[in-house]
Design a protein around this motif. Structure first.
Motif, PDB file in Angstrom:
ATOM      1  N   ASP A  11       3.853   9.932   6.031  1.00 49.41           N
ATOM      2  CA  ASP A  11       3.769   9.557   7.446  1.00 49.41           C
ATOM      3  C   ASP A  11       2.405   8.970   7.825  1.00 49.41           C
ATOM      4  O   ASP A  11       1.820   9.347   8.838  1.00 49.41           O
ATOM      5  N   GLY A  12       1.892   8.066   7.001  1.00 46.66           N
ATOM      6  CA  GLY A  12       0.646   7.372   7.320  1.00 46.66           C
ATOM      7  C   GLY A  12      -0.615   8.172   7.113  1.00 46.66           C
ATOM      8  O   GLY A  12      -1.701   7.773   7.559  1.00 46.66           O
ATOM      9  N   ALA A  13      -0.504   9.299   6.438  1.00 44.31           N
ATOM     10  CA  ALA A  13      -1.685  10.126   6.140  1.00 44.31           C
ATOM     11  C   ALA A  13      -1.676  10.493   4.665  1.00 44.31           C
ATOM     12  O   ALA A  13      -0.620  10.614   4.042  1.00 44.31           O
ATOM     13  N   LEU A  14      -2.852  10.670   4.124  1.00 47.75           N
ATOM     14  CA  LEU A  14      -2.994  11.156   2.759  1.00 47.75           C
ATOM     15  C   LEU A  14      -3.242  12.659   2.850  1.00 47.75           C
ATOM     16  O   LEU A  14      -4.138  13.099   3.577  1.00 47.75           O
ATOM     17  N   VAL A  71       0.848  -1.200   0.000  1.00 44.25           N
ATOM     18  CA  VAL A  71       0.000   0.000   0.000  1.00 44.25           C
ATOM     19  C   VAL A  71       0.878   1.243   0.000  1.00 44.25           C
ATOM     20  O   VAL A  71       0.664   2.167  -0.799  1.00 44.25           O
ATOM     21  N   ASP A  72       1.882   1.283   0.870  1.00 46.39           N
ATOM     22  CA  ASP A  72       2.792   2.434   0.916  1.00 46.39           C
ATOM     23  C   ASP A  72       3.466   2.670  -0.435  1.00 46.39           C
ATOM     24  O   ASP A  72       3.519   3.800  -0.919  1.00 46.39           O
ATOM     25  N   VAL A  89      -5.813  13.426   5.856  1.00 49.78           N
ATOM     26  CA  VAL A  89      -6.725  12.320   6.113  1.00 49.78           C
ATOM     27  C   VAL A  89      -5.903  11.168   6.691  1.00 49.78           C
ATOM     28  O   VAL A  89      -5.067  10.590   6.002  1.00 49.78           O
ATOM     29  N   VAL A  90      -6.138  10.876   7.967  1.00 48.80           N
ATOM     30  CA  VAL A  90      -5.535   9.709   8.596  1.00 48.80           C
ATOM     31  C   VAL A  90      -6.582   8.612   8.445  1.00 48.80           C
ATOM     32  O   VAL A  90      -7.680   8.718   8.998  1.00 48.80           O
ATOM     33  N   PRO A  91      -6.284   7.585   7.649  1.00 50.78           N
ATOM     34  CA  PRO A  91      -7.315   6.584   7.346  1.00 50.78           C
ATOM     35  C   PRO A  91      -7.825   5.859   8.587  1.00 50.78           C
ATOM     36  O   PRO A  91      -7.044   5.450   9.448  1.00 50.78           O
ATOM     37  N   GLU A  92      -9.154   5.732   8.652  1.00 50.06           N
ATOM     38  CA  GLU A  92      -9.790   4.898   9.663  1.00 50.06           C
ATOM     39  C   GLU A  92      -9.937   3.471   9.132  1.00 50.06           C
ATOM     40  O   GLU A  92      -9.978   2.529   9.891  1.00 50.06           O
ATOM     41  N   GLY A 108       6.909  18.674   5.748  1.00 48.36           N
ATOM     42  CA  GLY A 108       7.106  17.435   4.987  1.00 48.36           C
ATOM     43  C   GLY A 108       6.129  17.277   3.840  1.00 48.36           C
ATOM     44  O   GLY A 108       6.538  17.056   2.690  1.00 48.36           O
ATOM     45  N   PRO A 109       4.815  17.383   4.100  1.00 47.30           N
ATOM     46  CA  PRO A 109       3.849  17.220   3.003  1.00 47.30           C
ATOM     47  C   PRO A 109       3.997  18.257   1.892  1.00 47.30           C
ATOM     48  O   PRO A 109       3.912  17.915   0.719  1.00 47.30           O
TER      49      PRO A 109
END
Length: 151
Positions: A48-51, A17-18, A136-139, A111-112
């Motif tokens: 860092d785990g967020a979109l 996925v990454d 968006v930090v995925p749930e 960073g983003p």
């Protein structure tokens, strides 16, 4: 985060996925407003785990998210059936930084913003005073990779 329950045999691993989200350039963003669903393509970065998305602050999408922060995002690729792969992310959009973004120091955006600039604008960070940043930090993440069928 909720675990994927269906189609686990063709699901991507977290590392896949990454890698996929680092490779693809366009996502499709779905929001819900008074008039119903609204879907639009956008550029993004996975950091860092967020979109991370940058959105016009006067857009329907931004208005929808101010009223209801729930969001669904799809990133997909492939032409033939046995090449199809993708990721769906569900969560809540959170505004980071000033609206619209003009350049006020926001360490969370260092960073983003640079990753976005490196990916889309030749490394130059553009702040036009019309866009705002959304994290968006995925749930929940659902993925598929049809190349795994028959493996």
């Amino acid at each position: 985060m909720k675990e994927q329950r269906r189609a686990r045999a063709i699901a991507m691993t977290p590392a896949e996925v990454d890698a996929f989200l680092a490779e693809e350039r366009t996502c499709r963003v779905a929001t819900v407003g008074r008039g119903g669903p609204h879907a639009t393509p956008l550029w993004f970065v996975w950091h860092d785990g967020a979109l991370w998305l940058t959105s016009l602050s006067r857009s329907q999408r931004f208005t929808d998210l101010q009223n209801d922060p729930r969001i669904a995002i799809v990133v997909d690729a492939g032409e033939d059936y046995d090449e199809l792969r993708g990721v769906e992310l569900r969560g809540r959009a959170e505004v980071v930084g000033e609206v619209p973004r003009t350049g006020e120091p926001v360490p969370e955006l260092d960073g983003p913003e640079q990753a976005f600039a490196d990916r889309y604008t030749g490394g130059t960070i553009a702040r036009d005073g019309r866009h705002a940043w959304l994290r968006v930090v995925p749930e929940k993440i659902t993925s598929w990779d049809f190349r795994k069928i028959g493996s």
